[in-house]
Motif scaffolding. Structure first.
Motif, mmCIF file in Angstrom:
data_model
loop_
_atom_site.group_PDB
_atom_site.id
_atom_site.type_symbol
_atom_site.label_atom_id
_atom_site.label_comp_id
_atom_site.label_asym_id
_atom_site.label_seq_id
_atom_site.Cartn_x
_atom_site.Cartn_y
_atom_site.Cartn_z
ATOM 1 N N PHE A 105 5.894 171.960 0.706
ATOM 2 C CA PHE A 105 6.424 173.168 0.076
ATOM 3 C C PHE A 105 7.744 173.574 0.750
ATOM 4 O O PHE A 105 8.742 173.860 0.086
ATOM 5 N N ALA A 106 7.743 173.564 2.090
ATOM 6 C CA ALA A 106 8.956 173.954 2.823
ATOM 7 C C ALA A 106 10.104 172.998 2.498
ATOM 8 O O ALA A 106 11.251 173.420 2.318
ATOM 9 N N LEU A 107 9.793 171.718 2.401
ATOM 10 C CA LEU A 107 10.855 170.747 2.095
ATOM 11 C C LEU A 107 11.398 170.955 0.687
ATOM 12 O O LEU A 107 12.614 170.882 0.464
ATOM 13 N N ARG A 108 10.495 171.242 -0.264
ATOM 14 C CA ARG A 108 10.935 171.452 -1.648
ATOM 15 C C ARG A 108 11.812 172.705 -1.746
ATOM 16 O O ARG A 108 12.811 172.701 -2.459
ATOM 17 N N ARG A 115 9.989 163.046 -3.895
ATOM 18 C CA ARG A 115 9.820 161.739 -3.252
ATOM 19 C C ARG A 115 10.045 161.843 -1.732
ATOM 20 O O ARG A 115 9.265 161.333 -0.931
ATOM 21 N N VAL A 116 11.113 162.558 -1.348
ATOM 22 C CA VAL A 116 11.409 162.733 0.084
ATOM 23 C C VAL A 116 10.280 163.524 0.746
ATOM 24 O O VAL A 116 9.811 163.180 1.841
ATOM 25 N N ALA A 117 9.804 164.573 0.067
ATOM 26 C CA ALA A 117 8.725 165.397 0.632
ATOM 27 C C ALA A 117 7.472 164.548 0.857
ATOM 28 O O ALA A 117 6.821 164.644 1.913
ATOM 29 N N LEU A 118 7.156 163.684 -0.091
ATOM 30 C CA LEU A 118 5.955 162.846 0.036
ATOM 31 C C LEU A 118 6.099 161.813 1.155
ATOM 32 O O LEU A 118 5.118 161.400 1.752
ATOM 33 N N ARG A 119 7.313 161.409 1.426
ATOM 34 C CA ARG A 119 7.535 160.446 2.510
ATOM 35 C C ARG A 119 7.508 161.137 3.869
ATOM 36 O O ARG A 119 6.911 160.642 4.828
ATOM 37 N N ARG A 120 8.138 162.324 3.941
ATOM 38 C CA ARG A 120 8.276 162.970 5.260
ATOM 39 C C ARG A 120 7.004 163.668 5.718
ATOM 40 O O ARG A 120 6.772 163.784 6.919
ATOM 41 N N ALA A 121 6.206 164.169 4.788
ATOM 42 C CA ALA A 121 5.034 164.958 5.206
ATOM 43 C C ALA A 121 4.089 164.144 6.104
ATOM 44 O O ALA A 121 3.726 164.620 7.188
ATOM 45 N N PRO A 122 3.710 162.913 5.709
ATOM 46 C CA PRO A 122 2.808 162.180 6.601
ATOM 47 C C PRO A 122 3.465 161.809 7.925
ATOM 48 O O PRO A 122 2.805 161.828 8.971
ATOM 49 N N GLU A 123 4.771 161.518 7.885
ATOM 50 C CA GLU A 123 5.472 161.205 9.150
ATOM 51 C C GLU A 123 5.409 162.399 10.094
ATOM 52 O O GLU A 123 5.122 162.257 11.282
ATOM 53 N N ALA A 124 5.682 163.578 9.532
ATOM 54 C CA ALA A 124 5.730 164.779 10.372
ATOM 55 C C ALA A 124 4.345 165.124 10.910
ATOM 56 O O ALA A 124 4.194 165.478 12.084
ATOM 57 N N ILE A 151 5.682 173.200 13.965
ATOM 58 C CA ILE A 151 6.731 172.333 14.507
ATOM 59 C C ILE A 151 6.956 171.129 13.580
ATOM 60 O O ILE A 151 8.089 170.711 13.341
ATOM 61 N N ALA A 152 5.864 170.596 13.021
ATOM 62 C CA ALA A 152 5.996 169.484 12.071
ATOM 63 C C ALA A 152 6.818 169.924 10.866
ATOM 64 O O ALA A 152 7.687 169.198 10.379
ATOM 65 N N ARG A 153 6.534 171.133 10.394
ATOM 66 C CA ARG A 153 7.276 171.660 9.236
ATOM 67 C C ARG A 153 8.767 171.788 9.569
ATOM 68 O O ARG A 153 9.630 171.415 8.769
ATOM 69 N N ALA A 154 9.049 172.290 10.775
ATOM 70 C CA ALA A 154 10.453 172.444 11.186
ATOM 71 C C ALA A 154 11.122 171.078 11.320
ATOM 72 O O ALA A 154 12.235 170.868 10.829
ATOM 73 N N ALA A 155 10.420 170.134 11.949
ATOM 74 C CA ALA A 155 11.026 168.821 12.209
ATOM 75 C C ALA A 155 11.220 168.027 10.926
ATOM 76 O O ALA A 155 12.174 167.257 10.804
#
Ligand code: ADP
Length: 250
Positions: A105-108, A115-124, A151-155
């Motif tokens: 949600f924060a990324l969107r 697509r970017v949100a789905l890739r970054r969420a598991p990494e974070a 912190i994951a959300r911020a990073a």
């Protein structure tokens, strides 16, 4: 890309007449990790709020990555806030969204594609050790886990500057150490990090630059400092123990 921060002769007066910052000059180089220390009420939060334009200087100038923050158009302010991530003592997570959704949600909101949100969420989530809690809601997480999620959300936003205001203020020592390690990791990945705290334990655990504020002024700036002893707050007063009160051996 890491942000450079320049605070030039900044004074902040609140409308009630409180002078929260008094002629502060401070430069933070790209990629630095800085602790901002000092007793409660001496201007740390105010200084951080200048960096995402929650406050503007009464006098002086604040530059983030070369931008004069007070002079930004509303569109540029929105852009600045996408580049500057914040972490707070009280986490500020969305309680009705899962850990996973808090990140996507924060990324969107900051304009990233699905697509970017789905890739970054598991990494974070993996970076902060919470992949197995992806479907949990914040109230189901411990305080330490909630802060790791924040912190994951911020990073995940890959900010140029990460600002943390008393990030360990609600945590036990073990969780505090974990959170600090994560902030140091994010810094090592190329983000400028500024952490405001009045907790000498976390400051002393990581030998980094320590800038001390007292009554709104910078009173020391040490390259690999510890917590300045003269700024330690008195321990909370305790009732004298019976033996002491009666003059016996403590
Ligand atoms: P710290 O983060 O070190 O605890 P702050 O920056 O929050 O310090 O506060 C510095 C001073 O400014 C304090 O005296 C505080 O009461 C005052 N202050 C902070 N925010 C406001 C505000 N919005 N309006 C008026 N006074 C404020």
């Amino acid at each position: 890309m890491a942000a450079r921060v320049e605070i030039q002769n900044v004074t902040v007066m609140y409308p009630n007449g409180v002078r929260a910052l008094d002629d502060v000059t401070l430069t933070v180089e790209p990629g630095e990790f800085v602790f901002l220390v000092g007793p409660t009420g001496h201007g740390k939060s105010t200084l951080l709020k200048l960096l995402n334009r929650e406050e503007i200087p009464t006098r002086g100038r604040v530059l983030v990555s070369g931008w004069d923050v007070a002079a930004l158009s509303p569109r540029r302010v929105a852009y600045l806030r996408r580049r500057v991530a914040m972490v707070f003592q009280d986490f500020r997570l969305l309680p009705n969204r899962t850990a996973w959704e808090n990140i996507t949600f924060a990324l969107r909101v900051t304009g990233k594609s699905h697509r970017v949100a789905l890739r970054r969420a598991p990494e974070a989530l993996a970076q902060v050790g919470l992949l197995d809690k992806a479907d949990d809601y914040p109230p189901e997480l411990s305080a330490g886990e909630q802060q790791r999620l924040a912190i994951a959300r911020a990073a995940a936003a890959q900010p140029e500057l990460l600002i943390a205001d008393e990030p360990t203020g609600s945590l036990d020592p073990h969780s505090s150490a974990q959170v600090l390690r994560l902030l140091a990791d994010i810094n090592a990945d190329g983000t400028t990090v500024i952490v405001a705290t009045h907790d000498p334990v976390i400051v002393n655990s990581l030998r980094r630059r320590v800038v001390a504020l007292r009554k709104g002024r910078v009173v020391s700036d040490l390259r690999e400092g510890g917590y300045p002893a003269d700024l330690l707050e008195p321990a909370p007063s305790r009732t004298p123990r019976r033996a002491e009160a009666e003059g016996g051996e403590p």
